[in-house]
Design a protein around this motif. Structure first.
Motif, short mmCIF file in Angstrom:
data_model
loop_
_atom_site.label_atom_id
_atom_site.label_comp_id
_atom_site.label_asym_id
_atom_site.label_seq_id
_atom_site.Cartn_x
_atom_site.Cartn_y
_atom_site.Cartn_z
N THR A 62 -3.90 -30.92 -39.01
CA THR A 62 -3.82 -30.29 -40.32
C THR A 62 -5.01 -30.62 -41.22
N LEU A 76 -8.01 -25.45 -40.13
CA LEU A 76 -7.86 -24.77 -41.42
C LEU A 76 -8.46 -23.38 -41.38
N GLN A 82 -1.94 -25.60 -47.72
CA GLN A 82 -1.87 -24.65 -46.61
C GLN A 82 -0.58 -23.85 -46.73
N LYS A 100 -6.04 -21.16 -39.50
CA LYS A 100 -4.89 -20.84 -40.33
C LYS A 100 -5.25 -19.76 -41.35
#
Length: 463
Positions: free
Chosen positions: A371, A377, A94, A380
């Motif tokens: 996370t 995800l 990430q 993000k």
């Protein structure tokens, strides 16, 4: 001839105290620093309580102002994002920013502290005295009692202007609170931490991706690892103090081994001394400190953890403390008296310190719980698309905190607007690249741009 500058005393030669000493020496002040520990440059300091530093824009800017940024970065390792380890050992990367130019840097706490102490002494105006513990403070009389832990003798000292950089358990903060009847908030996190080590391979080679902060998120607990200059990784295990999975429950080598094999099998294979290190090293605690009183007139001022200890999950504790030094410099430039400078410093920093303290606790929850979540995800991914599609208009909370010097309070508030927009746009998406950029532009210009215009002075802060 110019009049000699007033002598000052700093309680604590940690990172913030050492940088503060350099700043005050550069202003011409003779500086005495009282440090309760031994000199770590000459005596080995036991490992076990050090969470590696993630130095970013705010901390680097403070070092740049005293000409030390380049040398510090020579010993740092860029971390371009989080590497998430699933229970089955699958890896997901990430990125932290919109591209590789936006990264944080892993840096040894011990190396940086030693480096700053040496540079402070090299100014010729700083005298660091070790094994000197401030054991009492009389603010009314303007005196402190100092215990020499080498000889066991105490002495009373009139310190002149006194700065407290003596950490989260600050004696000076306690004295200020007693003197003013201030109600200091100290909230201990229900988790502790234990330091472990993944050693380097032959020739200083890294056993995992070196340009990442590694995270094993497992809901109520997690393991993280940061790269070191010598090829090793410093690992930190965060667990609840009590409960079914906790430091209390991992009370035998067999239980520890079974736990790591089940939850962190890929990490376990890289930590040869797991059992020995786990039971030999101390378990650290984490606390958030919010104090309403940071100063006593123009005679005493708190900075760093002494004023505003925060938990380490935004990588901002040291960065925030270094920014204290930057802001104090600006206040001293603007005011002729310590009193006026200290008053402005407290006014400017208090609200921002509270904001990063709150964000750090929130980020802990994100790191351990979110996370590995597919929805997280996806969001993000949408956030990264917007950062690249709307430069200067869309700014994420993380980018503001880590890659700018925008005040923490503004980062907190604008970050909430950004998060709301991302969640709304991602609601019916399966892929980040399918985000509706027309709708995104409308939302950004309706919510975020007016906020930035309203707070234009804060967003003009140099990065």
């Amino acid at each position: 001839m110019a009049e000699p500058k007033e002598a000052v005393t700093i309680a604590g030669a940690g990172l913030v105290g050492s940088l503060l000493a350099i700043n005050l020496a550069r202003r011409g002040h003779p500086v005495e620093v009282l440090e309760r520990r031994a000199d770590m440059r000459r005596e080995t300091v036991e490992a076990g309580r050090s969470i590696n530093l993630a130095i970013s824009t705010r901390g680097l800017y403070a070092l740049r102002r005293v000409g030390l940024e380049d040398e510090a970065l020579q010993h740092a390792i860029p971390m371009r994002g989080r590497m998430i380890h699933s229970p089955r050992g699958e890896l997901t990367f990430q990125p932290y920013g919109k591209d590789d130019s936006q990264h944080i840097n892993s840096l040894s706490r011990g190396w940086l502290n030693q480096f700053l102490m040496t540079r402070a002494e090299e100014t010729g105006r700083v005298n660091i005295r070790f094994r000197q513990r401030v054991s009492g403070v009389n603010l009314k009389a303007g005196e402190i009692t100092v215990l020499d832990e080498g000889t066991g003798t105490s002495r009373d000292v009139r310190p002149g202007v006194l700065f407290g950089t003596d950490g989260s358990g600050s004696v000076l903060r306690q004295a200020l609170a007693s003197w003013t009847d201030a109600q200091v908030s100290q909230e201990q996190l229900g988790h502790g931490y234990k330091e472990l080590t993944i050693p380097a391979l032959a020739g200083g080679r890294f056993q995992m991706e070196k340009h990442a902060l590694h995270i094993w998120p497992r809901g109520t607990y997690m393991l993280i690892a940061l790269p070191n200059e010598d090829g090793s990784f410093t690992c930190t295990l965060f667990l609840p103090w009590q409960g079914p999975v906790s430091f209390a429950s991992l009370d035998t080598p067999e239980r520890l081994e079974a736990f790591f094999q089940e939850q962190f099998a890929d990490a376990r294979a890289l930590i040869p001394d797991l059992v020995e290190a786990f039971f030999a090293r101390p378990t650290g605690y984490m606390v958030t400190v919010k104090s309403p009183q940071w100063r006593a007139g123009g005679s005493t001022l708190l900075l760093g953890d002494a004023a505003h200890a925060i938990v380490p999950f935004y990588g901002q504790g040291m960065n925030c403390g270094f920014e204290d030094c930057t802001v104090l410099e600006a206040c001293l430039d603007r005011h002729a008296s310590w009193d006026s400078a200290f008053a402005e410093f407290e006014r400017l920093r208090k609200t921002n310190a509270d904001a990063i303290a709150d964000m750090a606790v929130e980020n802990f929850i994100e790191m351990r719980d979110s996370t590995a979540d597919p929805r997280f995800l996806l969001e993000k991914g949408v956030e990264k698309v917007l950062l690249n599609a709307f430069p200067g208009e869309f700014l994420s909370r993380y980018s503001l905190v880590s890659f700018s010097r925008v005040p923490y309070r503004l980062a907190y508030e604008l970050g909430a607007l950004a998060s709301g927009i991302v969640s709304e746009l991602a609601r019916d998406l399966n892929r980040p690249e399918d985000v509706d950029l027309t709708r995104a532009g409308q939302l950004i210009r309706a919510r975020m741009v007016p906020f930035m215009k309203e707070n234009a002075d804060g967003f003009r802060t140099e990065g």
